[in-house]
Design a protein around this motif. Structure first.
Motif, short mmCIF file in Angstrom:
data_model
loop_
_atom_site.label_atom_id
_atom_site.label_comp_id
_atom_site.label_asym_id
_atom_site.label_seq_id
_atom_site.Cartn_x
_atom_site.Cartn_y
_atom_site.Cartn_z
N LYS A 182 0.74 -1.17 0.05
CA LYS A 182 0.09 0.02 0.23
C LYS A 182 0.92 1.08 -0.02
CE LYS A 182 -3.71 -2.13 2.58
NZ LYS A 182 -4.70 -2.36 3.68
N LEU B 37 -1.51 -1.05 -4.17
CA LEU B 37 -2.70 -0.46 -3.68
C LEU B 37 -2.66 0.99 -3.28
CD1 LEU B 37 -4.13 -3.17 -1.44
CD2 LEU B 37 -4.98 -2.83 -3.58
N ASP C 5 -7.14 3.68 -5.38
CA ASP C 5 -8.36 2.91 -4.69
C ASP C 5 -8.82 3.63 -3.61
OD1 ASP C 5 -7.66 -0.03 -5.52
OD2 ASP C 5 -5.53 0.99 -5.06
N PHE D 296 -7.69 2.21 6.12
CA PHE D 296 -7.30 1.75 4.94
C PHE D 296 -6.32 0.61 5.53
CE2 PHE D 296 -4.33 2.01 1.05
CZ PHE D 296 -5.30 1.55 0.13
N VAL E 142 -0.03 2.17 5.37
CA VAL E 142 0.66 2.33 4.23
C VAL E 142 1.92 1.48 4.53
CG1 VAL E 142 -0.73 3.72 2.92
CG2 VAL E 142 1.06 4.41 4.08
#
Length: 302
Positions: free
Chosen positions: A135, A159, A179, A196, A199
């Motif tokens: 991510k 992502l 996304d 999310f 990341v």
């Protein structure tokens, strides 16, 4: 050229001698260049070219080879990153910095690639070592580098979360493949990134203003690349323990001042990784906002 430093009125059309290529350089007739934020900073006197580079503004170009060399044929369409000189009619460019223009792209489209896309490739893959299913948080997602990063990240199976400043920009980023798109003006990207799942990579052109929230967003062993300071360069009262606790790799970078050898290797890696093929196949698309004639350079800088 520029008549000193200052506002848009220092920009002027001038006649100067055609540059002469040195060893391992190629003379290129420029058909198109692109306007970067760095150009406006150089015009104002805040971002001088590195030693030995042209004082003429312009960090990229698309054009044709003037004289054949061992590697390039006269008339061949090429594009390139530059340390300066993109706003000129001709430029001398190291042979191993040139990139062939895919057949389906115009000079204008090609000129939108080198600086933005090679910077994007550099920070996401060359430095951050982005991998499929990781991510990545991209700040200024609707910018030139941001739109390149979204497309490159999706091409390689990452992502993508982006920040931007309007609903229109959010929609644009989603259409490119993002996304998650976050309007930093109306909501906390820190909270959205928590939802999310955090990341692995933060690609940061903002700097000081986002420091604490970036640290919150990044996961254990994350890579945080700072390549701009649009939100300030001075971070006060930062505890290094937060970075150490997450074992974050915090890396700063620029491209313009890198060595010729570094740029040559980066360009070679960019080509060998199939990026040109993706442009040729229409999978990747350079984003053009507007085009101007060189005589409209003052208007372009407004």
């Amino acid at each position: 050229t520029t008549a000193g430093y200052g506002d848009i009125n220092v920009l002027q059309i001038s006649e100067i001698p055609r540059p002469i290529p040195g060893e391992n350089e190629v003379l290129v007739k420029i058909h198109a260049s692109a306007l970067n934020r760095a150009d406006t900073l150089q015009r104002k006197g805040f971002y001088p070219p590195p030693p030995g580079a042209s004082n003429i503004i312009g960090l990229e170009c698309a054009g044709e080879v003037v004289e054949s060399s061992e590697t390039w044929v006269s008339g061949q369409r090429v594009m390139s990153i530059l340390s300066g000189g993109g706003y000129a009619e001709y430029a001398t460019i190291p042979s191993d910095h040139l990139i062939p223009i895919p057949d389906n792209l115009s000079y204008e489209e090609a000129a939108a690639i080198p600086e933005g896309w090679i910077t994007a490739y550099q920070i996401l893959f060359y430095i951050a070592k982005g991998k499929p299913q990781e991510k990545v948080l991209i700040h200024a997602g609707a910018s030139g580098v941001g739109t390149a990063l979204i497309q490159l990240a999706k091409l390689k199976g990452l992502l993508v979360a982006v920040t931007c400043g309007s609903q229109e920009k959010m929609d644009f980023c989603r259409n490119l493949g993002a996304d998650l798109a976050i309007n930093y003006k109306t909501e906390s990207f820190k909270e959205k990134i928590r939802d999310f799942g955090g990341v692995d990579i933060v690609l940061d052109c903002i700097g000081a203003d986002y420091f604490e929230d970036n640290l919150d967003a990044i996961k254990l062993d994350g890579r945080w690349i700072i390549y701009g300071t649009m939100g300030g360069h001075q971070v006060n009262q930062v505890s290094l323990r937060g970075l150490m606790a997450k074992r974050v790799s915090l890396i700063t970078t620029t491209l313009r001042s890198r060595s010729k050898e570094y740029k040559a290797d980066l360009v070679r890696t960019f080509i060998n990784d199939g990026i040109l093929d993706a442009f040729q196949n229409g999978i990747l698309k350079p984003i053009l906002y507007r085009t101007f004639l060189m005589e409209e350079i003052v208007l372009a800088h407004e």
